[in-house]
Scaffold this active site. Sequence first.
Site, short mmCIF file in Angstrom:
data_model
loop_
_atom_site.label_atom_id
_atom_site.label_comp_id
_atom_site.label_asym_id
_atom_site.label_seq_id
_atom_site.Cartn_x
_atom_site.Cartn_y
_atom_site.Cartn_z
N THR A 98 0.86 -1.18 0.00
CA THR A 98 0.00 0.00 0.00
C THR A 98 0.90 1.23 0.00
O THR A 98 1.60 1.49 0.98
CB THR A 98 -0.93 0.02 1.22
N LYS A 173 -7.61 1.54 -2.75
CA LYS A 173 -7.23 1.11 -1.40
C LYS A 173 -7.28 2.26 -0.40
O LYS A 173 -7.84 2.13 0.69
CB LYS A 173 -5.82 0.50 -1.42
N LYS A 248 -0.98 5.33 8.59
CA LYS A 248 -0.23 5.41 7.33
C LYS A 248 -1.18 5.56 6.15
O LYS A 248 -0.99 6.43 5.27
CB LYS A 248 0.63 4.16 7.15
#
Length: 295
Positions: A98, A173, A248
Site C-alpha cells: 500500500t 485502497k 499510514k
Amino acid sequence: MTTIAFIGLGNMGGGMAANLAKAGHDVRAFDLNGEALARAAEAGCAPFTCAREAVAGGDGVVDAVVTMLPNGKIVSSVYRGDVIGHAPSTALLLDCSTIDVATARNVEAAASAAGYAMVDAPVSGGIAAANAGTLTFMVGGKTAAFARAQPILSVMGKAVIHAGAPGAGQAAKICNNMLLGASMIATAEAFAMAKKLGLDPQTFYDISSKASGQCWSMTSYCPLPGVGPQSPADNDYAGGFASALMLKDLLLAMDAARGAGADTPMGARAAQLYQAFADAGNGGLDFSAIIKTLE
C-alpha cells in the site's frame, strides 16, 4: 507450475507467499529479516538472501515477481535497483504494497519502459485473510497485465477486482481505508455513547446491526469485546490491523486528496485522531482500540 519471486515476508507477505507455495507454485522468497525467511522456508518456499538472485531465476525462468513492502520509497528502490533489469523481461510484476498513487504510477512507467508488464495490487483483509488466502485485491494496470495477474492473485484472495489504469488499485485502497478509519471511529463513538445512555452494548449491537446504522466496523469487527463476531477487541486489541498502519493509509489518503483537490473533512479528522492515538504509544494496537479514547 509457475515460478514466483516473492519479496517482503512480513505479517502480510509471509502468509501470501505460503499460500502460493501451498498451491504448488515454485516460490523464491526474500526478506531482510532472517526469521521471516526461515518461516517462509518452513512453508515450502525456497529462501534467498539477495533480492536480485531471487528474481533472476538462475536455475529456471521466473514467471512473476510479487512484492509486499512497507512504503513507496522502498517499493521504488527495490524495483529500480533489484527487479527491473534483473528479472526476465517476460516476468509479470505485481506490487501488493500500500503506497502513494504517484509512486505506483512512476514505478509502473519505469517497468513498462523496460519492457515489463506490471500491476499495483494492494489488499484488504488483514493478517488473518492473508494467512487464509481470502484477501481482496484492488488491481491497477493495463487489461492484459490484469489478465495475467488474476490467476496468481486468486490463489491468495477471494476477490480480485480490476480498478482501472496503473495506480487505480492504490487509489481504491486508500479511499476504502479512509472510509474504514472514519467508520470505525463513528462505530466506537456510538457504542461509547450507548453505554453512557444506559444501553446494554449487546442490545445496541442487536438493534443497530439490523438497522440503518449497520456497517462492517460494527458487524464484522466490533470494537467492544464480547460483542459480535470474534475480533481483535476480544484479544485485548492485539493482532489485526495496527493503528500505525491505519494512520499510514489515512495520511496517504490525505496526500492524495490534496493532490486531487478533494474535500475530505471526515477523513482529515480520522487522520488527526489516529495520529494522536499513535503518538500516545498505541500504534501497535489494533485500530479498533481507538474506542479506548472515547469510553
